[in-house]
Design a protein around this motif. Structure first.
Motif, mmCIF file in Angstrom:
data_model
loop_
_atom_site.group_PDB
_atom_site.id
_atom_site.type_symbol
_atom_site.label_atom_id
_atom_site.label_comp_id
_atom_site.label_asym_id
_atom_site.label_seq_id
_atom_site.Cartn_x
_atom_site.Cartn_y
_atom_site.Cartn_z
ATOM 1 N N ARG A 141 0.828 -1.208 0.000
ATOM 2 C CA ARG A 141 0.000 0.000 0.000
ATOM 3 C C ARG A 141 0.860 1.254 0.000
ATOM 4 O O ARG A 141 0.362 2.341 -0.228
ATOM 5 C CB ARG A 141 -0.937 -0.006 1.196
ATOM 6 N N GLY A 142 2.144 1.100 0.248
ATOM 7 C CA GLY A 142 3.058 2.233 0.158
ATOM 8 C C GLY A 142 3.104 3.090 1.399
ATOM 9 O O GLY A 142 2.390 2.870 2.367
ATOM 10 N N VAL A 143 3.960 4.076 1.334
ATOM 11 C CA VAL A 143 4.188 4.989 2.445
ATOM 12 C C VAL A 143 3.365 6.250 2.223
ATOM 13 O O VAL A 143 3.215 6.716 1.099
ATOM 14 C CB VAL A 143 5.688 5.354 2.536
ATOM 15 N N HIS A 158 7.239 10.997 -5.148
ATOM 16 C CA HIS A 158 7.332 10.361 -6.465
ATOM 17 C C HIS A 158 8.437 9.307 -6.537
ATOM 18 O O HIS A 158 8.610 8.668 -7.565
ATOM 19 C CB HIS A 158 7.507 11.421 -7.555
ATOM 20 N N ASN A 159 9.173 9.139 -5.472
ATOM 21 C CA ASN A 159 10.192 8.090 -5.401
ATOM 22 C C ASN A 159 9.821 7.179 -4.233
ATOM 23 O O ASN A 159 10.232 7.414 -3.109
ATOM 24 C CB ASN A 159 11.579 8.697 -5.189
ATOM 25 N N PHE A 182 14.210 5.936 4.474
ATOM 26 C CA PHE A 182 14.254 6.663 5.743
ATOM 27 C C PHE A 182 14.031 5.689 6.904
ATOM 28 O O PHE A 182 14.712 5.753 7.919
ATOM 29 C CB PHE A 182 13.191 7.763 5.792
ATOM 30 N N LEU A 183 13.068 4.785 6.742
ATOM 31 C CA LEU A 183 12.806 3.789 7.777
ATOM 32 C C LEU A 183 13.969 2.812 7.886
ATOM 33 O O LEU A 183 14.422 2.495 8.981
ATOM 34 C CB LEU A 183 11.507 3.033 7.489
ATOM 35 N N ALA A 184 14.475 2.345 6.756
ATOM 36 C CA ALA A 184 15.577 1.377 6.766
ATOM 37 C C ALA A 184 16.812 1.945 7.468
ATOM 38 O O ALA A 184 17.508 1.230 8.180
ATOM 39 C CB ALA A 184 15.926 0.958 5.342
#
Length: 180
Positions: free
Chosen positions: A21-23, A131-132, A139-141
């Protein structure tokens, strides 16, 4: 905008049960500083945005985040769980990397005549990041935190609540103007 000073808060929403579902990137800009009442208004907007989904919000130690009034309000919300980052741990907050990205690109050397120039540049940066799809995930990683529905093996005690519930996890100051 005829403001002398503005504050901005941001959030990154990660869906633990369905990463496809994406960020979600969420931003809020307001004149002056955030207080408890302003943050509660923002959280009401967040509730409408997430349409009844369960949300775990991980916040830093800002006094408005943990005031008596905020805790009392949050206790009445069945959709919201508040968690706290450890003290002095900005490296655990992916929103800090969001700010860093904006400051290094869109806001670097910006000498606008009005706060509207800053708001416009920030919005341009949010569109760039949005868009990326890999950028918000990076950022989470970078924090070494994970979002998984069932107890991941790298979950530390100070991360309880982060990724342990199959619900949308939102990190940062607050959420409101969100990009899907």
């Amino acid at each position: 905008m005829n403001w002398k000073r503005a504050s901005m808060a941001g959030a990154l929403g990660y869906h633990s049960a369905d990463p496809e579902r994406g960020v979600r990137l969420c931003l809020h800009l307001k004149p002056a500083s955030y207080d408890t009442a302003a943050l509660i208004e923002v959280l009401e907007q967040m509730k409408a945005f997430y349409r009844g989904e369960k949300v775990v919000l991980v916040w830093d130690g800002l006094s408005a985040h943990w005031s008596r009034a905020m805790r009392a309000w949050a206790a009445e919300q069945d959709w919201l769980t508040l968690e706290r980052y450890p003290a002095y741990a900005p490296e655990l907050n992916p929103v800090e990397l969001l700010w860093s990205s904006l400051k290094k690109r869109e806001l670097a050397n910006l000498a606008g005549d009005h706060l509207a120039d800053v708001a416009d540049a920030t919005e341009h940066g949010i569109h760039r990041i949005n868009h990326n799809p890999q950028l918000p995930l990076s950022f989470l990683a970078h924090t070494d935190l994970t979002i998984h529905p069932a107890h991941p093996p790298n979950l530390r005690k100070d991360q309880v609540g982060v990724g342990s519930n199959p619900c949308r996890v939102v990190r940062g100051a607050a959420a409101w103007r969100c990009c899907a």
